[in-house]
Design a protein around this motif. Structure first.
Motif, short mmCIF file in Angstrom:
data_model
loop_
_atom_site.label_atom_id
_atom_site.label_comp_id
_atom_site.label_asym_id
_atom_site.label_seq_id
_atom_site.Cartn_x
_atom_site.Cartn_y
_atom_site.Cartn_z
N ASP A 121 -6.89 10.68 -13.62
CA ASP A 121 -7.22 10.38 -12.51
C ASP A 121 -6.47 10.57 -11.20
O ASP A 121 -5.12 10.85 -11.28
CB ASP A 121 -7.32 8.76 -12.20
CG ASP A 121 -8.43 8.12 -13.14
OD1 ASP A 121 -9.20 8.69 -13.69
OD2 ASP A 121 -8.21 6.80 -13.57
N GLN A 175 4.21 14.36 -6.55
CA GLN A 175 2.81 14.01 -7.06
C GLN A 175 1.72 14.87 -6.04
O GLN A 175 0.39 14.41 -6.66
CB GLN A 175 2.65 12.51 -6.95
CG GLN A 175 2.32 12.06 -5.36
CD GLN A 175 3.64 12.01 -4.68
OE1 GLN A 175 4.52 12.51 -4.61
NE2 GLN A 175 3.45 11.01 -3.69
N ASN A 217 -5.52 -1.08 -3.88
CA ASN A 217 -5.64 -0.21 -5.11
C ASN A 217 -7.06 0.22 -5.47
O ASN A 217 -8.01 -0.86 -5.02
CB ASN A 217 -5.08 -1.43 -6.15
CG ASN A 217 -4.82 -0.73 -7.42
OD1 ASN A 217 -5.74 -0.44 -7.96
ND2 ASN A 217 -3.67 -0.67 -7.83
N ASP A 250 -7.95 1.04 -8.43
CA ASP A 250 -8.28 1.01 -9.89
C ASP A 250 -9.82 0.65 -10.31
O ASP A 250 -10.36 1.27 -11.19
CB ASP A 250 -7.17 0.21 -10.66
CG ASP A 250 -5.83 0.59 -10.53
OD1 ASP A 250 -5.92 1.81 -10.05
OD2 ASP A 250 -4.97 0.10 -11.01
N GLN A 295 5.03 7.22 -6.20
CA GLN A 295 4.86 8.48 -6.37
C GLN A 295 4.03 8.67 -7.79
O GLN A 295 4.08 9.64 -8.16
CB GLN A 295 5.95 9.13 -6.21
CG GLN A 295 6.55 9.25 -4.64
CD GLN A 295 7.70 10.42 -4.76
OE1 GLN A 295 8.37 10.55 -5.38
NE2 GLN A 295 7.79 10.90 -3.37
N LYS A 296 3.22 7.53 -7.97
CA LYS A 296 2.58 7.77 -9.34
C LYS A 296 1.44 8.16 -9.29
O LYS A 296 0.64 8.77 -10.20
CB LYS A 296 2.60 6.37 -10.17
CG LYS A 296 3.74 5.73 -10.42
CD LYS A 296 3.70 4.20 -11.00
CE LYS A 296 5.28 3.65 -11.21
NZ LYS A 296 5.30 2.08 -11.35
N MET A 297 0.69 8.15 -8.19
CA MET A 297 -0.93 8.61 -8.15
C MET A 297 -0.91 10.00 -7.69
O MET A 297 -0.47 10.50 -6.51
CB MET A 297 -1.56 7.70 -6.90
CG MET A 297 -3.01 8.12 -6.62
SD MET A 297 -4.00 8.23 -8.04
CE MET A 297 -4.32 6.45 -8.51
N ILE A 309 0.84 2.04 -1.51
CA ILE A 309 -0.11 1.18 -2.37
C ILE A 309 0.47 1.75 -4.18
O ILE A 309 0.76 1.01 -4.84
CB ILE A 309 -1.52 1.63 -2.35
CG1 ILE A 309 -1.93 1.22 -1.24
CG2 ILE A 309 -2.31 0.92 -3.63
CD1 ILE A 309 -2.17 -0.01 -0.71
N TYR A 310 0.73 3.11 -4.39
CA TYR A 310 0.96 3.60 -5.51
C TYR A 310 2.52 4.24 -5.92
O TYR A 310 2.82 4.41 -7.08
CB TYR A 310 0.17 4.69 -5.88
CG TYR A 310 -1.43 4.31 -6.25
CD1 TYR A 310 -1.60 3.70 -7.25
CD2 TYR A 310 -2.57 4.28 -5.04
CE1 TYR A 310 -2.89 3.24 -7.81
CE2 TYR A 310 -3.69 3.84 -5.71
CZ TYR A 310 -4.07 3.37 -6.77
OH TYR A 310 -5.39 2.85 -6.87
N ILE A 341 -1.12 6.01 0.61
CA ILE A 341 -1.28 6.15 -0.85
C ILE A 341 0.01 5.84 -1.47
O ILE A 341 -0.02 5.03 -2.52
CB ILE A 341 -1.61 7.55 -1.23
CG1 ILE A 341 -3.22 7.67 -0.83
CG2 ILE A 341 -1.85 7.64 -2.83
CD1 ILE A 341 -3.68 9.23 -1.05
N GLU A 342 1.13 6.46 -1.01
CA GLU A 342 2.44 6.07 -1.77
C GLU A 342 2.82 4.35 -1.29
O GLU A 342 3.35 3.89 -2.11
CB GLU A 342 3.52 6.86 -0.87
CG GLU A 342 3.50 8.36 -1.39
CD GLU A 342 4.67 9.14 -1.03
OE1 GLU A 342 5.90 8.54 -0.63
OE2 GLU A 342 4.77 10.36 -0.94
#
Length: 330
Positions: free
Chosen positions: A2, A54, A124, A126, A29-31, A26-27, A23-24
């Motif tokens: 994803d 990422q 998020n 998800d 550096q995983k997204m 919220i997530y 985005i960072e």
């Protein structure tokens, strides 16, 4: 895999940075994030994302050429697009490059959520990714209330191609949507061009080229389109547009009647406004504090310090300003 993707170049640098920072937040550096280049003007963006492992800048030239050719083929079937664009002052294809967002259908993510550069993530995603298990396209907006920026409502063929029921629930804003890789094969693209060439092209709204095409692509292919704005319980729905003045800011997250927004879309605010504000011009616009917070999230010391009186971005020019502009002095 994803991921989130966007469209950008150095002209919208400040907006892209704000989006990436949101985005960072919220997530972390995983997204994974992929930026599709509007054009070749991306040196500044490339330097910015060098420290973001990422984030990638899409460089598949074959894919980009494929969608460039597709966009040209679409508009070459349209009976009046060229004349309309010329009257509006556009040479060649209008806003050519906006279609590069379709590269996501070739891109690195099996499931993706596309976000325009002038959006900021608030929640998020998800649950939206999960909805793609059962649908081809997930949307969350109220564009269905206004057909005029998606299709040519004056076309007699519009409701022959798409019945009213579908127009009322399937159209969407191209600034935010989730979908999947490999939906549009060469055979599917050629099929769509064939439909357009046989007369359906007249239903496209040529002044919003990327929006009308993606809607047509999804709807004419009979892909399942699921709008959260039409399916969530009434008490859970939120708005998303900067034109809504009632959102509440709590710790740099916006809420709509107590519900956290999924994203905020600064629709209708020119890229030039964001650029000028970041250069220190005191131009006010809705939720400017939210934009500035995320734009300078990693560099709060660089927040612009406004010294002049604020001017609202939609403020009408005075008679004196109109005269000066007419004389070429402003």
């Amino acid at each position: 895999m994803d991921g989130i993707c966007t469209l950008g170049n150095d002209y919208v640098f400040d907006q892209v940075v704000a989006l990436l920072n949101s985005i960072e937040v919220i997530y972390g550096q995983k997204m994974p994030v992929c930026i599709y280049p509007y054009d070749d003007n991306t040196d500044k963006l490339a330097a910015e994302i060098a420290s973001r492992p990422q984030v990638t800048l899409y460089n598949d030239s074959v894919s980009m050429e494929r969608w460039d050719s597709f966009a040209k083929a679409v508009w070459d079937t349209h009976p009046t697009a060229r004349q309309t664009w010329e009257k509006a002052g556009s040479k060649g294809y209008h806003r050519f490059g906006t279609h590069r967002r379709y590269c996501a259908f070739d891109g690195p993510f099996d499931r993706f959520i596309y976000m325009d550069a002038d959006t900021i993530l608030m929640s998020n995603l998800d649950s939206i990714f999960a909805q793609l298990d059962d649908n081809d396209c997930i949307i969350y907006d109220f564009q269905h209330k206004d057909l005029t920026h998606v299709y040519d409502v004056n076309s007699n063929k519009l409701r022959d191609v798409f019945p009213e029921e579908r127009l009322n629930k399937e159209i969407f804003c191209s600034g935010f949507y989730g979908s999947k890789k490999d939906l549009f094969s060469e055979e599917k693209r050629n099929e769509l061009i064939n439909y357009l060439d046989k007369g359906e092209a007249e239903i496209l709204y040529c002044m919003a080229p990327d929006q009308t095409i993606i809607n047509y692509m999804m709807m004419r292919s009979d892909f399942s389109i699921y709008n959260l704005a039409l399916n969530l319980p009434q008490e859970e729905k939120t708005g998303c547009c900067v034109t809504s003045s009632h959102f509440e800011n709590k710790d740099n997250i916006l809420y709509d009647k107590g519900n956290r927004l999924t994203y905020i879309h600064y629709i209708g605010i020119s890229s030039q406004i964001f650029k000028k504000v970041c250069q220190g011009e005191n131009i006010d616009f809705p939720y400017r504090d939210i934009f500035l917070y995320y734009r300078y999230h990693n560099q709060p010391e660089n927040l612009p310090k406004f010294t002049q009186k604020a001017v609202y971005y939609q403020q009408k020019p005075t008679v004196t300003q109109k005269i000066l502009k007419k004389l070429g002095l402003n």
